[in-house]
Design a protein around this motif. Structure first.
Motif, PDB file in Angstrom:
ATOM      1  N   LEU A 130     -25.475  34.773   1.583  1.00 15.49           N
ATOM      2  CA  LEU A 130     -26.315  35.966   1.502  1.00 15.49           C
ATOM      3  C   LEU A 130     -25.491  37.210   1.191  1.00 15.49           C
ATOM      4  CD1 LEU A 130     -28.697  35.421   4.535  1.00 15.49           C
ATOM      5  CD2 LEU A 130     -29.052  34.844   2.137  1.00 15.49           C
ATOM      6  N   SER A 131     -24.215  37.126   1.449  1.00 18.32           N
ATOM      7  CA  SER A 131     -23.430  38.335   1.311  1.00 18.32           C
ATOM      8  C   SER A 131     -22.303  38.242   0.287  1.00 18.32           C
ATOM      9  CB  SER A 131     -22.834  38.711   2.672  1.00 18.32           C
ATOM     10  OG  SER A 131     -22.156  37.593   3.209  1.00 18.32           O
ATOM     11  N   LEU A 132     -22.052  37.057  -0.202  1.00 22.87           N
ATOM     12  CA  LEU A 132     -20.909  36.915  -1.107  1.00 22.87           C
ATOM     13  C   LEU A 132     -21.349  36.440  -2.496  1.00 22.87           C
ATOM     14  CD1 LEU A 132     -18.244  35.213   1.200  1.00 22.87           C
ATOM     15  CD2 LEU A 132     -18.530  37.630   0.650  1.00 22.87           C
ATOM     16  N   GLY A 133     -20.502  36.719  -3.439  1.00 17.97           N
ATOM     17  CA  GLY A 133     -20.785  36.284  -4.805  1.00 17.97           C
ATOM     18  C   GLY A 133     -20.411  34.834  -5.025  1.00 17.97           C
ATOM     19  N   SER A 134     -19.418  34.346  -4.286  1.00 16.29           N
ATOM     20  CA  SER A 134     -18.970  32.969  -4.484  1.00 16.29           C
ATOM     21  C   SER A 134     -18.848  32.271  -3.142  1.00 16.29           C
ATOM     22  CB  SER A 134     -17.606  32.946  -5.180  1.00 16.29           C
ATOM     23  OG  SER A 134     -17.674  33.610  -6.402  1.00 16.29           O
ATOM     24  N   TYR A 135     -19.294  31.048  -3.085  1.00 15.66           N
ATOM     25  CA  TYR A 135     -19.237  30.255  -1.851  1.00 15.66           C
ATOM     26  C   TYR A 135     -19.536  28.825  -2.221  1.00 15.66           C
ATOM     27  CZ  TYR A 135     -24.042  31.536  -2.721  1.00 15.66           C
ATOM     28  OH  TYR A 135     -25.234  31.752  -3.353  1.00 15.66           O
ATOM     29  N   GLU A 136     -19.378  27.960  -1.235  1.00 17.71           N
ATOM     30  CA  GLU A 136     -19.633  26.545  -1.512  1.00 17.71           C
ATOM     31  C   GLU A 136     -20.625  25.979  -0.514  1.00 17.71           C
ATOM     32  OE1 GLU A 136     -15.981  24.343  -1.646  1.00 17.71           O
ATOM     33  OE2 GLU A 136     -15.778  24.809  -3.776  1.00 17.71           O
ATOM     34  N   PHE A 137     -21.428  25.049  -0.992  1.00 19.90           N
ATOM     35  CA  PHE A 137     -22.296  24.289  -0.087  1.00 19.90           C
ATOM     36  C   PHE A 137     -21.736  22.890   0.050  1.00 19.90           C
ATOM     37  CE2 PHE A 137     -25.670  27.196  -1.780  1.00 19.90           C
ATOM     38  CZ  PHE A 137     -26.056  27.753  -0.572  1.00 19.90           C
ATOM     39  N   LEU A 138     -21.878  22.343   1.219  1.00 22.69           N
ATOM     40  CA  LEU A 138     -21.607  20.918   1.349  1.00 22.69           C
ATOM     41  C   LEU A 138     -22.806  20.180   0.775  1.00 22.69           C
ATOM     42  CD1 LEU A 138     -20.068  20.110   4.824  1.00 22.69           C
ATOM     43  CD2 LEU A 138     -19.006  20.107   2.571  1.00 22.69           C
ATOM     44  N   ALA A 139     -22.547  19.244  -0.102  1.00 19.95           N
ATOM     45  CA  ALA A 139     -23.664  18.533  -0.724  1.00 19.95           C
ATOM     46  C   ALA A 139     -24.091  17.383   0.168  1.00 19.95           C
ATOM     47  CB  ALA A 139     -23.254  18.017  -2.086  1.00 19.95           C
ATOM     48  N   THR A 140     -25.358  17.087   0.110  1.00 21.15           N
ATOM     49  CA  THR A 140     -25.850  15.930   0.851  1.00 21.15           C
ATOM     50  C   THR A 140     -25.795  14.715  -0.058  1.00 21.15           C
ATOM     51  OG1 THR A 140     -28.088  16.318   0.125  1.00 21.15           O
ATOM     52  CG2 THR A 140     -27.415  17.376   2.176  1.00 21.15           C
ATOM     53  N   VAL A 141     -26.164  13.615   0.485  1.00 19.93           N
ATOM     54  CA  VAL A 141     -26.032  12.364  -0.266  1.00 19.93           C
ATOM     55  C   VAL A 141     -26.927  12.364  -1.507  1.00 19.93           C
ATOM     56  CG1 VAL A 141     -27.822  11.014   0.871  1.00 19.93           C
ATOM     57  CG2 VAL A 141     -25.704   9.891   0.138  1.00 19.93           C
ATOM     58  N   ASP A 142     -27.954  13.225  -1.471  1.00 21.38           N
ATOM     59  CA  ASP A 142     -28.831  13.305  -2.648  1.00 21.38           C
ATOM     60  C   ASP A 142     -28.088  13.811  -3.872  1.00 21.38           C
ATOM     61  OD1 ASP A 142     -30.813  12.570  -0.973  1.00 21.38           O
ATOM     62  OD2 ASP A 142     -31.509  14.611  -0.580  1.00 21.38           O
ATOM     63  N   TYR A 143     -27.003  14.486  -3.627  1.00 30.94           N
ATOM     64  CA  TYR A 143     -26.248  15.058  -4.742  1.00 30.94           C
ATOM     65  C   TYR A 143     -25.159  14.106  -5.232  1.00 30.94           C
ATOM     66  CZ  TYR A 143     -28.448  19.527  -3.568  1.00 30.94           C
ATOM     67  OH  TYR A 143     -29.350  20.520  -3.346  1.00 30.94           O
ATOM     68  N   CYS A 144     -25.173  12.896  -4.723  1.00 35.47           N
ATOM     69  CA  CYS A 144     -24.107  11.969  -5.074  1.00 35.47           C
ATOM     70  C   CYS A 144     -24.614  10.897  -6.035  1.00 35.47           C
ATOM     71  CB  CYS A 144     -23.561  11.288  -3.823  1.00 35.47           C
ATOM     72  SG  CYS A 144     -22.928  12.461  -2.634  1.00 35.47           S
ATOM     73  N   LYS A 145     -23.678  10.392  -6.796  1.00 38.84           N
ATOM     74  CA  LYS A 145     -23.999   9.333  -7.735  1.00 38.84           C
ATOM     75  C   LYS A 145     -24.474   8.104  -6.967  1.00 38.84           C
ATOM     76  CE  LYS A 145     -21.059   9.151 -11.262  1.00 38.84           C
ATOM     77  NZ  LYS A 145     -19.788   8.751 -11.861  1.00 38.84           N
ATOM     78  N   ASN A 146     -25.517   7.513  -7.427  1.00 36.17           N
ATOM     79  CA  ASN A 146     -26.079   6.312  -6.803  1.00 36.17           C
ATOM     80  C   ASN A 146     -26.422   6.511  -5.333  1.00 36.17           C
ATOM     81  OD1 ASN A 146     -25.528   5.062  -9.246  1.00 36.17           O
ATOM     82  ND2 ASN A 146     -23.488   4.462  -8.548  1.00 36.17           N
ATOM     83  N   ASN A 147     -26.611   7.776  -4.962  1.00 36.28           N
ATOM     84  CA  ASN A 147     -26.914   8.077  -3.578  1.00 36.28           C
ATOM     85  C   ASN A 147     -25.908   7.516  -2.590  1.00 36.28           C
ATOM     86  OD1 ASN A 147     -29.052   9.795  -3.761  1.00 36.28           O
ATOM     87  ND2 ASN A 147     -30.558   8.147  -3.900  1.00 36.28           N
ATOM     88  N   LYS A 148     -24.669   7.558  -3.019  1.00 37.57           N
ATOM     89  CA  LYS A 148     -23.603   7.125  -2.114  1.00 37.57           C
ATOM     90  C   LYS A 148     -22.546   8.203  -2.110  1.00 37.57           C
ATOM     91  CE  LYS A 148     -21.806   2.929  -2.723  1.00 37.57           C
ATOM     92  NZ  LYS A 148     -21.523   1.727  -3.546  1.00 37.57           N
ATOM     93  N   PHE A 149     -22.053   8.534  -0.934  1.00 39.24           N
ATOM     94  CA  PHE A 149     -20.979   9.519  -0.892  1.00 39.24           C
ATOM     95  C   PHE A 149     -19.777   8.964  -1.645  1.00 39.24           C
ATOM     96  CE2 PHE A 149     -23.194  11.405   2.831  1.00 39.24           C
ATOM     97  CZ  PHE A 149     -23.248  12.698   2.337  1.00 39.24           C
ATOM     98  N   PRO A 150     -19.130   9.813  -2.409  1.00 39.00           N
ATOM     99  CA  PRO A 150     -18.030   9.292  -3.234  1.00 39.00           C
ATOM    100  C   PRO A 150     -16.835   8.920  -2.386  1.00 39.00           C
ATOM    101  CG  PRO A 150     -18.131  11.678  -3.395  1.00 39.00           C
ATOM    102  CD  PRO A 150     -19.303  11.266  -2.547  1.00 39.00           C
ATOM    103  N   ARG A 151     -16.017   8.085  -2.963  1.00 36.00           N
ATOM    104  CA  ARG A 151     -14.747   7.777  -2.315  1.00 36.00           C
ATOM    105  C   ARG A 151     -13.717   8.770  -2.824  1.00 36.00           C
ATOM    106  NH1 ARG A 151     -13.826   1.344  -2.241  1.00 36.00           N
ATOM    107  NH2 ARG A 151     -15.894   0.690  -1.582  1.00 36.00           N
TER     108      ARG A 151
END
Lengths: 755, 1029
Positions: free
Chosen positions: B478-499
């Motif tokens: 809300l206050s910064l121009g740049s930041y990171e989100f932790l992605a959930t498994v939905d954001y992973c290929k084949n719905n699996k967390f990457p190795r």
């Protein structure tokens, strides 16, 4: 007929040969009426401790189409130093080395007792024996460990100068380079890709770079194979290396998910093994030893897919033409087998698994090259371990009981022609004047190649009498057959063994009794069985049985004595009396009956049937049953359900199995522990006797039979019950509990005809 | 900057040198009989104009002291020496001490005081950064004046300073500048005002410089090898620079009396320490500044400008005054001084950041740092019509994973829990400072698409009285121009967390690689380098696993499982159908398998020491690496070390198709295109697997970089090229690059999406990546050096009120295997006045965009067409400015917007670059290499790539003295700033390599036809005038 029996036995011991007929009908017509063809079982390298080989070249008939070897049957003119070929009647000059011969100074090959003689000849360079291990790594840990130990052990059994190589396979195929220090190298191939021999050799770097050919450097002397190949190294050099390598061998690392079979690239592995030897040591004695623990599941030669829910093909599938991969796989392995045979190498298959491993498809690899086929449940069994050890057994001279790259050349006198051979051989397609158009087995040739053979390897060779009825053979005339076997001895010497035999001709009309009396029903049964089994490979089972039945009926018609419409009047002479019984058991044998056998088992049984000698073959056809009791020494008893008695111990030898069966009472006694009581020591001895005998049998047999120790009511008793003649079945109304043997649950008909 | 380029073979010393002498002489106003006029005429281009001046009686800078003539006379006979005087001037763009050293002793007589040297030496080195000062201010050329009509009041012309006072002060200032600090002090006082005014400074300066550079014994002094490379060619090319240097003493006033010239501002400070100077600079072009009084004459210059180096042209009657044209060095220096000290706070919308050459600290207060996103303009025209009129490309150069200086914190990582980041329902934009919370915080309105979305319950927060969420400052998103989100498994290929990713080192072990010592060097280096694999945050150990492959025409994989006593080598000869022969033990943890790996790296050089295999494969190697990653189900990076054209029978086999005859034909573009489409599809597969390929090339001859580079390029990898690699000479450079490449943080399996607020839309993308649709930039790997340049187009009207927003979201896998989303937000202003647009442009970024655009153009159009299009576009940009923003002025006047005053010089550099105008010595591979390199460069790198820095180094005969050390420190510090290790070449005067050096003197006319800065500016002016008329 003791005389004939002795004659037959003598001949077998001296020449390793058993004819179906020992007096030959002198005309084609008569011969065909004899039903059982004129044929012989021939053991080319029958062990002859009493026969020292001679160290010179055989003398050959100078006629190019004949080239028969000088033998005791030849007429010799000692004065003119001439000899007449007894096959083509060509008169030949003795070579200069024979200048000194005379009636009293005969060379060995002219002496009658040397109807079989062995020459050691100097031909080309001697290359050490080659053993190429092709090892499946898709095994259970325990199995792999056992296999690794067996392989490591085998290194100590090999001749020190033998070359060894190692190929491992699973999902991939790895060809291990054995000469490297510090790092172990291997060439890896995809298990799914069919590669040509050239591709394989290119990829292994076996082909010389194009540069050297351009430079036109003096080519290496012909036939001088370059001894050092990175993949095949002398045992004594890389002994430790290879032991370590085997020790580090891991199970195939590729994950196998639930419900899948491991991906096993047997087809490609074999193909690479064949290609490797083809490129490095053609025409040199070499064994490719395939150790596999399951069916090929990918690539060329795959037998079944990797889905466990799809079972491996059964006979039922095959009959329904429902075996998806079988034909293609067989084609692949046949192609390999033929190439291997052409190169003079052989393929052994050691398949140990509870399920089928694809022997049905791969059988030709062993069958066509003379290789061994061993089937077991696990590499971690004594069956495999001892069998494998026995591959490297030695004879009385300390030589390995194995020979390589043999060609068998058969020559006949002109009244005979060669119809074919059945055994672990391939045709060399040598069409000569003595090749018959009437074909049995592997036919159309007078020469066969047997890439690997041992002292018991036995071929059935079939002949045709071509002498016309109107051209009688003079009284006392004899027909002759010469077998010339050139081979590489395990000591790497080239040797030639020559066996020349002759039998009298007889006119079937005048001398019918002679012919009848000279019938060798054992040999005849085995020879007919081989024909039947050979047919069964390509024909429907019932057709083969019908053919066998017809032959038996015709034989009985011809040689039986009976009154029409009176079955009880039927009699056969002694020389024929056992024949129908053999045929009865043959019909029930796994060689012709596929019921209750997997295709792999059938292939396995048939493989051994087609190469064992007469005695073993007979055991296979009709198992031997011994009975042990307190009433006397062990005695052979009828292979019949009536022999299964409560107070007996039975020992059955089916060649593939040794079954010890305790009758009901005996079993109860043993359970009660009587054998441990000093006062019943005789019972202890009784229990021990069949065990000792079984050991004796197993000591000598290759492959090791499956050893089954069971008792009345035991589940394994089925091995016995399935073999015995079902004279008593649940159908024939004998009241239960009667002391008259055991009823067999079968609808099969009994040997004893019951009115 | 020399980006790993091989030194083009030296060319004999060129002719043009003498020409400059002419300039000098005329300048000096001493048509001394001694000097044959002809040599001076040799100066190509407009310069000769100067010659004429004296005769016309418009005296330019009167010769200051008596010295100049003397020098002239002395040097004239030998062309080079003539520089003596101007040499000092050269300093501006970094004349090296060497130059001076080499001057014939003859020049020494000028040295007023032999004392100087010692004192000067230290001083000499200071100026490196700022050296080139002199020319910036002076836009005026003899014939014309460039006026920057915008703001800055202070009048430009330092040099022109009509008021004598200014000159005086100028001279006075000189001493202050550390550059020449010592000597001016000595000299300045004596200089009369008049002298100063008349440009006497030049000689003065020159003299001391010489003095300083020379050890007392002067002439024969040995040149210490440690002295940095670039120097010598200066001499031959010195001409124009000379003129620039002179700005202080610039003769222009005389030449052009009408010049109203700002009252003599303080003289051009040579050194950054003079703040006043910059002000002037700005003033001279500042927008506020009134149009400069015409400097008169119609300019007829620009003869020959784009053409081949022709014979000397007859001097045009009137010309641009080289002293008065905008100098990049000055601009850079000014920006440093003005903006380098204050942090750049990103709170306000549409702020133009400091130049990339300026060191500054960024404070994120709601907009992404310019290190992440830099735009061509921070004020966007509201309508597409305006944009079309201005022709200023609207583009952003985005470096999503840019490295930050230690004093700036890396982006915060935000975890929105299992439901994942809060996003707009419609456009899927991520929560950012521009989202508007409404209804007491229960909903938010998307700043990009205006859609209203429910705030998820767990994210709800009350608003304060200003409508801000109470937790505004607690939440980076809300206050910064740049930041990171932790992605959930939905954001992973084949719905699996990457190795965690893997690095696979794939080493060519063919004859060439072994013979050059590469294999041994590399294996030795890897042993230690593997300890420095990237690790995340404070992780003790890197999560990255490693694997090894060697290859020639077959591939060798290695099993280095920790349990093995020795490594196992697995040869795969079936290159037609590549596969990975092992699973377990190929990719291993370094610390677990250290002994096996060490043993392997020891053995590899030995195993192949006697190899005779010269053929190699290439595509199967990449396939193998990709398959290995596929089998291991992880993303990763392949480090390929390759030597030769892959001619062995295998997929992707190439043939030598290098054909110089294609140059300047319609088919030239084929040289930039890959030979076969095979590599494109391979690249696609690699991207799908998250397999990034870094390619290190060690060619001895043509290797077809255009084709080999396809996969690295599309997978976000890098290419490094070391022609004719020799361990002795190239080891340091290669190892340094390798270390940096292996150690640098990198994201994998990335997808970048740029969202914009309504009205504009991302339409085009440039960079090293793969796109399978029109919006998603797919990157198998992305490191902190790689940029993606995004072009925007209008699709609607923008409003000044709401401005324009850009949100760049990068979904990637970190080097520890964590799936993350990095968000950068940037808000821009919108304008209805073109002047606002021109006032908020960023020329460096513009050049970055134009270069990438042009470099892509050569794939499809003839090079000439591309060049012409570039010129024409820039002319239009400037013409539009002139027409719409500048106050009316004479047509003869070249007027540049303040923010774009360097556009011509930079553009000229782009036009002269190897890709667009190759010299004879530039190989096809080099061009392809540079083309691909530039495509993913960030703004700072393109800036220095196209406009190399020249730094003067004084002669330093002794190696182990502090000065020598400082030189080396200086070189090191420069190397540290670059993403690739710079090759150090020491060029001596008259050395063959002088040609190479000249190649980098981008303001000069180049041998292969590139125009000099002055010529080009003239040409540009002509173009603009044509457009205007």
């Amino acid at each position: 007929m003791a005389t004939y029996l002795e004659f037959i036995q003598q001949n077998e011991e001296r020449d390793g040969i058993r004819f179906s007929w020992n007096v030959w009908p002198s005309s084609r017509l008569e011969a065909t009426r004899m039903v059982v063809p004129l044929a012989c079982l021939f053991t080319p390298l029958k062990e002859r401790p009493d026969l020292p080989p001679v160290q010179y070249e055989p003398v050959l008939c100078s006629r190019p189409t004949c080239k028969a070897v000088l033998n005791p049957l030849c007429q010799v003119d000692y004065r003119a130093k001439l000899w007449a070929c007894n096959f083509c009647f060509q008169r030949n000059q003795f070579p200069p080395a024979y200048a000194g011969i005379s009636e009293v100074n005969q060379p060995a090959e002219l002496m009658p007792q040397f109807s079989t003689i062995e020459y050691i000849v100097q031909r080309g360079p001697q290359t050490p024996l080659i053993f190429l291990y092709v090892v499946d790594t898709c095994l259970e840990e325990e199995d792999l460990q056992a296999l690794k130990e067996s392989l490591q052990m085998s290194l100590s059994l090999l001749p020190p100068d033998a070359l060894v190589g190692l190929i491992t396979f699973g999902r991939m195929v790895q060809v291990h380079e054995l000469s490297c220090e510090g790092i172990s190298k291997s060439y890896v191939f995809r298990g799914t890709k069919d590669l040509t021999a050239k591709q394989i050799q290119d990829m292994l770097g076996l082909t010389k770079p194009a540069m050297s050919t351009q430079q036109a450097r003096p080519v290496q002397p012909q036939g001088q194979p370059f001894i050092s190949s990175r993949f095949l190294q002398p045992v004594h050099k890389i002994d430790m290396n290879l032991t370590d390598l085997l020790g580090e061998l891991q199970r195939d690392p590729w994950p196998v998910t639930q419900g899948k079979r491991p991906l096993r690239s047997t087809g490609v592995a074999l193909s690479i093994a064949v290609g490797l030897l083809e490129g490095t040591f053609p025409n040199t004695g070499a064994r490719i030893m395939l150790f596999t623990g399951g069916p090929p599941t990918q690539g060329p030669g795959m037998v079944v897919g990797d889905e466990l829910k799809v079972p491996i093909r059964s006979w039922h599938d095959i009959e329904k033409d429902n075996a998806r991969f079988m034909k293609k796989a067989i084609k692949h392995y046949e192609m390999l087998a033929n190439r291997t045979a052409t190169n003079g190498h052989c393929i052994d298959i050691y398949a140990c698994a509870l399920d089928q491993t694809g022997l049905q498809e791969m059988k030709c690899c062993a069958n066509l090259t003379g290789g061994h086929m061993v089937m077991g449940d696990s590499f971690n069994t004594s069956l495999f371990k001892q069998t494998f050890q026995r591959v490297f057994s030695k004879d009385f001279n300390g030589d390995f009981r194995m020979a390589f790259g043999a060609t068998l050349d058969v020559k006949t006198s002109r009244e005979l022609k060669i119809s074919g051979a059945i055994g672990p051989c391939i045709s060399l397609n040598v069409k000569g004047p003595c090749v018959s158009e009437n074909e049995y087995g592997i036919s159309g040739t007078s020469q066969w190649k047997i890439c690997s053979l041992d002292p018991t390897t036995t071929l059935g060779i079939y002949f045709e009498v071509v002498n016309q009825h109107n051209a009688p053979i003079p009284q006392g005339g004899r027909g002759a057959i010469q077998f010339v076997t050139q081979y590489q001895h395990s000591s790497t010497q080239r040797r030639i063994r020559v066996t020349t035999v002759a039998r009298s001709w007889a006119d079937a009309q005048n001398q019918f009794q002679h012919i009848e009396a000279a019938f060798d029903q054992e040999a005849a049964a085995v020879l007919m069985a081989r024909l039947g089994v050979f047919r069964a490979e390509s024909e429907e089972g019932p057709d083969v049985l019908r053919w066998l039945d017809r032959q038996l009926i015709r034989l009985c018609q011809k040689f039986g004595q009976y009154n029409k419409e009176d079955p009880s009047s039927f009699r056969l002479s002694d020389s024929f009396s056992l024949y129908p019984q053999f045929m009865f058991h043959l019909r029930r044998s796994p060689f012709l009956q596929v019921f209750n056998n997997s295709p792999d088992e059938s292939s396995y049984y048939r493989h051994h049937f087609a190469r064992q000698d007469l005695t073993q073959s007979l055991i296979m056809i009709q198992p031997i049953l011994y009975s042990y009791s307190f009433h006397g020494p062990p005695e052979p008893v009828l292979l019949d359900s009536s022999s299964i008695l409560a107070d007996r111990i039975l020992l059955m030898d089916t060649f593939f199995q040794i079954v010890i069966y305790l009758g009901e009472t005996i079993a109860q006694w043993r359970k009660a522990g009587y054998q441990d009581m000093p006062e019943y020591e005789n019972f202890k001895h009784l229990l021990q006797a069949p065990l000792d005998d079984a050991q004796d049998i197993m000591q000598t047999r290759f492959p090791m039979p499956r050893y089954i120790n069971t008792e009345h009511g035991g589940s394994q008793a089925r091995f016995l019950l399935s073999k015995v003649n079902p004279s008593q079945t649940h159908n024939n109304l004998y009241p239960w509990g009667q002391e008259s043997g055991a009823p067999i649950l079968t609808d099969d008909v009994s040997l004893q005809a019951r009115p | 900057m020399n980006v790993n380029q091989p030194a083009p073979p030296g060319v004999p010393y060129g002719q043009p040198q003498p020409g400059y002498t002419g300039y000098q002489s005329s300048y000096g106003g001493q048509p001394g009989p001694i000097i044959p006029p002809s040599p001076y005429g040799a100066y190509n281009g407009p310069v000769p104009g100067y010659q004429q001046l004296p005769p016309t009686g418009v005296p330019r800078a009167p010769p200051s002291s008596g010295t100049p003539p003397a020098s002239t006379t002395a040097r004239a006979p030998s062309g080079q020496s003539a520089y003596g005087q101007f040499g000092q001037g050269d300093v501006q763009n970094g004349p090296s001490s060497t130059v001076q050293m080499q001057r014939p002793p003859v020049s020494q007589p000028f040295v007023p005081a032999p004392v100087a040297p010692l004192v000067n030496q230290p001083a000499t080195f200071q100026p490196y950064g700022s050296l080139p000062t002199s020319s910036q201010v002076t836009t005026q050329m003899a014939g014309m004046q460039i006026s920057a009509p915008a703001a800055a009041p202070p009048p430009s012309g330092l040099g022109y300073g009509p008021p004598p006072t200014s000159m005086a002060s100028a001279s006075g200032n000189f001493p202050g500048s550390s550059l020449y600090g010592s000597y001016p002090q000595n000299l300045a006082p004596p200089t009369s005002l008049a002298q100063a005014h008349s440009g006497a400074q030049t000689p003065q300066r020159s003299v001391p410089l010489q003095a300083s550079s020379f050890p007392p014994s002067a002439a024969g002094a040995p040149r210490p090898p440690s002295i940095a490379g670039p120097p010598m060619p200066v001499q031959s090319f010195g001409g124009p620079q000379v003129s620039q240097t002179n700005h202080a003493s610039s003769p222009s006033p005389q030449a052009q009396p009408p010049l109203p010239g700002p009252p003599g501002p303080p003289p051009p400070p040579m050194h950054s320490s003079q703040p006043g100077y910059q002000l002037q600079q700005n003033g001279s072009f500042g927008p506020a500044r009134g149009p400069q009084p015409n400097y008169g004459g119609s300019y007829s210059a620009a003869p020959n400008f784009a053409g081949q180096p022709g014979p000397p042209q007859p001097p045009p009657p009137k010309r641009l005054d080289p002293d008065s044209i905008p100098s990049p060095i000055q601009v850079i220096e000014d920006d440093r001084n003005n903006r380098g000290s204050e942090p750049f706070v990103t709170g306000a919308r549409g702020q133009v950041p400091p130049l990339v050459t300026t060191n500054f600290v960024v404070k994120d207060q709601g907009n992404a740092s310019p290190r992440y996103i830099r735009c061509t303009s921070y004020n966007i025209p509201c309508t597409s019509d305006m944009a079309k009129q201005a022709q200023v490309p609207l583009a952003a150069v985005i470096k999503p994973l840019a490295r930050l200086p230690p004093e700036e914190a890396p982006p915060y990582v935000v975890d929105h829990g299992e439901s994942g980041p809060v996003r707009c329902n419609r456009c899927k934009a991520y929560m950012c400072p521009f989202m508007q919370f409404i209804e007491g915080g229960r909903r938010f309105q998307c700043c990009f698409c205006s859609c209203v979305t429910e705030v998820p319950p767990q994210y709800f927060q009350h608003l304060d009285h200003t409508g801000k969420r109470v937790d505004f400052y607690d939440r980076p998103e809300l206050s910064l121009g740049s930041y990171e989100f932790l992605a959930t498994v939905d954001y992973c290929k084949n719905n699996k967390f990457p190795r965690p990713p893997a690095f696979i080192f794939m080493i060519d072990v063919s004859y060439n690689a072994v013979r050059s010592g590469l294999v041994k060097l590399l294996c030795e280096e890897l042993k230690s380098l593997l300890d420095f694999l990237p690790r995340e945050g404070g992780a003790e150990e890197s999560a990255v696993r490693v694997g090894f492959v060697t290859y020639n025409k077959v591939l060798h994989f290695y099993n280095v499982k920790s349990s093995l006593a020795q490594p196992q080598m697995m040869v795969v000869s079936d290159v037609a159908d590549m596969f990975v022969p092992l699973l377990d033990g190929f990719l291993v943890n370094v610390s677990e398998s250290r002994t096996v790996i060490t043993s392997l790296l020891d053995q590899i050089p030995e195993m192949f020491a006697d190899t005779r295999e010269t053929e190699t494969v290439f595509a199967p190697v990449i396939q193998a690496g990709m398959e290995a990653l596929k089998a291991a189900e992880c993303p990763g990076k392949l480090f390929l070390f390759h030597t030769s054209l892959p001619i062995a029978e295998a997929p992707g086999k190439l043939k030598n198709r290098d054909d110089r005859k294609l140059l300047n034909t319609d088919k030239e573009k084929t040289l930039f295109q890959p030979q076969t489409g095979f590599y494109q599809s391979l690249a696609k597969e690699c991207v799908a697997q998250g397999c990034c390929v870094d390619l290190f090339l060690f060619p001895n001859q043509y290797v077809d970089v255009a084709t080999l580079g396809v996969v690295p390029h599309h997978t976000g990898g890098s290419i490094y090229k070391y022609a004719c690699f020799q361990v002795e000479s190239d080891q340091e450079r290669f190892l340094s690059d390798l270390r940096r490449d292996v150690q640098k943080d990198v994201g994998f399996d990335a997808v970048m999406r740029v969202r914009t607020s309504t009205g504009i839309r991302a339409t085009d993308f440039f960079g090293a990546f793969y796109m399978s649709n029109t919006t998603d930039v797919e990157l198998a790997g992305l490191d902190g050096d790689k940029t993606v340049t995004v072009e925007f187009k209008h699709d609607d009207r923008l409003s000044e009120d709401s401005g324009a927003l850009i949100q760049c979201a990068l979904l990637y896998t970190s080097c520890a295997g964590q799936r993350r989303l990095r968000i950068h937000n940037l808000s821009l202003n919108c304008c209805t006045q073109l002047a606002d647009l021109y006032r908020n442009c960023e020329t460096d970024t513009l050049i970055n965009y134009l270069a990438k655009f042009a470099y892509r153009g050569v794939l499809s159009s003839p090079v000439k067409t591309v060049r012409d299009a570039l010129i024409s576009q820039c002319a239009q940009i400037l013409a539009c400015y002139r027409k719409n923003c500048a106050s009316p002025s004479s047509a003869g006047q070249l007027i540049l917007p303040e923010c774009m005053k360097l556009l011509p010089v930079y553009l000229n550099c782009v036009l002269k670059s190897d890709v667009l105008q190759p010299g004879a010595e530039v190989t096809t591979d080099d061009r392809a290499y540079v083309r691909q390199l530039v495509t993913s460069m960030d703004v700072a790198e393109t800036n220095v790539f196209f406009y190399p820095r020249l730094l003067p180094l004084s002669a330093l005969p002794v190696l182990e003295n502090p000065l020598s050390k400082r030189v080396r420190d200086l070189i090191d510090s420069f190397r540290a700033q670059r993403s690739r290790y710079m090759k150090l070449i020491v060029v001596k005067q008259e050395d063959k390599l002088e040609m190479l050096f000249k190649h980098f003197l981008v303001e000069d006319k180049s041998l292969n036809g590139g125009a000099s800065y002055v010529d080009f500016l003239c040409h540009m002016h002509k173009e603009i005038r044509q457009l205007l008329s």
